[in-house]
Scaffold this motif. Structure first.
Motif, short mmCIF file in Angstrom:
data_model
loop_
_atom_site.label_atom_id
_atom_site.label_comp_id
_atom_site.label_asym_id
_atom_site.label_seq_id
_atom_site.Cartn_x
_atom_site.Cartn_y
_atom_site.Cartn_z
N GLU A 1 97.39 8.10 32.09
CA GLU A 1 97.12 8.05 33.52
C GLU A 1 98.18 7.22 34.26
O GLU A 1 98.61 7.58 35.35
CB GLU A 1 95.71 7.54 33.80
CG GLU A 1 94.66 8.56 33.39
CD GLU A 1 93.25 8.12 33.73
OE1 GLU A 1 93.05 7.29 34.64
OE2 GLU A 1 92.33 8.62 33.06
N LEU A 2 98.59 6.11 33.66
CA LEU A 2 99.65 5.30 34.28
C LEU A 2 100.97 6.06 34.31
O LEU A 2 101.70 5.99 35.29
CB LEU A 2 99.81 3.97 33.55
CG LEU A 2 98.70 2.95 33.74
CD1 LEU A 2 98.90 1.75 32.81
CD2 LEU A 2 98.60 2.50 35.19
N THR A 3 101.25 6.80 33.25
CA THR A 3 102.48 7.60 33.20
C THR A 3 102.47 8.68 34.28
O THR A 3 103.48 8.90 34.95
CB THR A 3 102.66 8.23 31.81
OG1 THR A 3 102.75 7.18 30.84
CG2 THR A 3 103.91 9.09 31.74
N ALA A 4 101.33 9.33 34.47
CA ALA A 4 101.22 10.37 35.50
C ALA A 4 101.34 9.76 36.90
O ALA A 4 101.92 10.37 37.80
CB ALA A 4 99.91 11.12 35.35
N LEU A 5 100.81 8.57 37.07
CA LEU A 5 100.79 7.90 38.37
C LEU A 5 102.17 7.36 38.77
O LEU A 5 102.64 7.59 39.87
CB LEU A 5 99.77 6.75 38.33
CG LEU A 5 99.65 5.89 39.57
CD1 LEU A 5 99.01 6.68 40.71
CD2 LEU A 5 98.81 4.65 39.25
N ALA B 1 91.22 -7.34 36.64
CA ALA B 1 91.77 -7.13 35.30
C ALA B 1 93.08 -6.38 35.47
O ALA B 1 93.18 -5.54 36.35
CB ALA B 1 90.78 -6.34 34.46
N PRO B 2 94.08 -6.71 34.71
CA PRO B 2 94.15 -7.56 33.52
C PRO B 2 94.50 -9.02 33.83
O PRO B 2 95.60 -9.48 33.52
CB PRO B 2 95.23 -6.90 32.69
CG PRO B 2 96.17 -6.33 33.72
CD PRO B 2 95.30 -5.93 34.88
N VAL C 1 93.07 2.42 37.91
CA VAL C 1 93.07 3.11 36.62
C VAL C 1 92.68 2.14 35.51
O VAL C 1 91.87 2.45 34.63
CB VAL C 1 94.45 3.75 36.35
CG1 VAL C 1 94.59 4.21 34.91
CG2 VAL C 1 94.70 4.92 37.31
N TYR C 2 93.23 0.94 35.56
CA TYR C 2 92.91 -0.07 34.55
C TYR C 2 91.43 -0.46 34.64
O TYR C 2 90.74 -0.56 33.62
CB TYR C 2 93.79 -1.30 34.73
CG TYR C 2 93.77 -2.24 33.55
CD1 TYR C 2 94.72 -2.13 32.54
CD2 TYR C 2 92.80 -3.23 33.44
CE1 TYR C 2 94.71 -2.98 31.45
CE2 TYR C 2 92.78 -4.09 32.34
CZ TYR C 2 93.73 -3.96 31.36
OH TYR C 2 93.70 -4.80 30.26
#
Length: 166
Positions: free
Chosen positions: A135-139, A46-47, A103-104
């Motif tokens: 979480e994506l922004t932090a990563l 996914a996605p 994360v996704y």
């Protein structure tokens, strides 16, 4: 709180792994080599992304395709992971691609734990979408800038929630 491991969210997948010696020739980091050559990427994730071994072209290392059959590739000059002929940013490195997919996947597992049909019926909780975004922004902050793959995916989830089958 449930702690998800790779066995929880990628339990029945085949992993695609690439040749380590090839990537070393392009100054790939140890993390990038580990992500692609040691751990690998699921053949489907996914996605709705498929990964496989493809022929390498000058400056481009194709690794998969997205839901719209657009190529996913690594630019061998920058090692950024890009999508399609418009070179839309997916992630800034292969390592961060693998982490973003994790994360996704965890967000998907959380949504399904709350509502088994959440993805089928387009009703992922807003709080889970917001958590994914954070979480994506932090990563990998660049991966959520306007016009990137992950920016578009978050927007798709939000729109699906409001305009999908509810």
């Amino acid at each position: 709180m449930t702690i998800y491991t790779e066995k929880d969210y990628w339990e029945d997948v085949d992993y695609i792994k690439w040749d380590r010696s090839y990537l070393k020739g392009f100054n790939a980091s140890i993390d990038d080599i580990r992500a692609l050559c040691v751990l690998g990427l699921p053949d489907w994730v996914a996605p709705n992304i498929n990964f496989d071994n493809y022929t390498v072209e000058p400056d481009i290392f194709k690794i998969g395709e997205d839901r719209d059959d657009r190529d996913i590739f690594i630019d061998l000059n920058t090692l950024q992971v890009l999508v399609g002929s418009g070179r839309q940013l997916l992630n800034t490195t292969p390592y961060l691609l693998r982490k973003a997919l994790q994360v996704y996947a965890i967000m998907v597992e959380k949504a399904i734990a709350i509502d088994e049909d959440s993805f089928v019926e387009n009703r992922v909780m807003t709080s889970l979408i917001q958590e994914l975004k954070e979480e994506l922004t932090a990563l990998d902050p660049a991966c959520l800038e306007s016009g990137t793959f992950w920016f578009d995916e978050v927007e798709r989830l939000i729109k699906a929630k409001f305009y999908g089958k509810n």
